[in-house]
Design a protein around this motif. Structure first.
Motif, PDB file in Angstrom:
ATOM      1  N   GLY A  34      41.295  85.170 -23.738  1.00 29.03           N
ATOM      2  CA  GLY A  34      42.446  85.915 -23.981  1.00 29.03           C
ATOM      3  C   GLY A  34      42.924  86.634 -22.900  1.00 29.03           C
ATOM      4  O   GLY A  34      44.323  86.613 -22.342  1.00 29.03           O
ATOM      5  N   TYR A  35      42.118  86.954 -22.015  1.00 31.93           N
ATOM      6  CA  TYR A  35      42.620  87.632 -20.676  1.00 31.93           C
ATOM      7  C   TYR A  35      43.214  86.604 -19.845  1.00 31.93           C
ATOM      8  O   TYR A  35      44.112  86.881 -19.156  1.00 31.93           O
ATOM      9  N   LEU A  36      42.498  85.340 -19.891  1.00 34.19           N
ATOM     10  CA  LEU A  36      43.411  84.347 -18.905  1.00 34.19           C
ATOM     11  C   LEU A  36      44.670  84.233 -19.401  1.00 34.19           C
ATOM     12  O   LEU A  36      45.711  83.694 -18.692  1.00 34.19           O
ATOM     13  N   LEU A  37      44.626  83.652 -20.824  1.00 35.36           N
ATOM     14  CA  LEU A  37      46.129  83.320 -21.260  1.00 35.36           C
ATOM     15  C   LEU A  37      47.181  84.580 -21.068  1.00 35.36           C
ATOM     16  O   LEU A  37      48.153  84.304 -20.973  1.00 35.36           O
ATOM     17  N   ALA A  38      46.712  85.711 -21.154  1.00 34.19           N
ATOM     18  CA  ALA A  38      47.600  86.726 -21.089  1.00 34.19           C
ATOM     19  C   ALA A  38      48.264  86.655 -19.766  1.00 34.19           C
ATOM     20  O   ALA A  38      49.414  87.510 -19.404  1.00 34.19           O
TER      21      ALA A  38
END
Length: 51
Positions: A34-38
């Motif tokens: 989720g952090y990388l997708l954001a």
């Protein structure tokens, strides 16, 4: 009463982890993913889909 969004998400996540008991590696993968997708090129599409 106004509750910050990050606090609400943390509480829901904690309750979900206690009730469902997913493996720790799955929780870590979802958080990092989720952090990388954001911060990826998919962020505008995700933002439009969630609004």
């Amino acid at each position: 009463m106004s509750v910050p969004l990050w606090f609400f998400i943390a509480c829901v996540g904690l309750v979900g982890i206690k009730l469902v008991r997913p493996p720790l590696w799955l929780v870590i993968v979802l958080l990092i993913g989720g952090y990388l997708l954001a911060d990826s090129f998919l962020a505008p599409a995700i933002d439009n889909a969630t609004k």
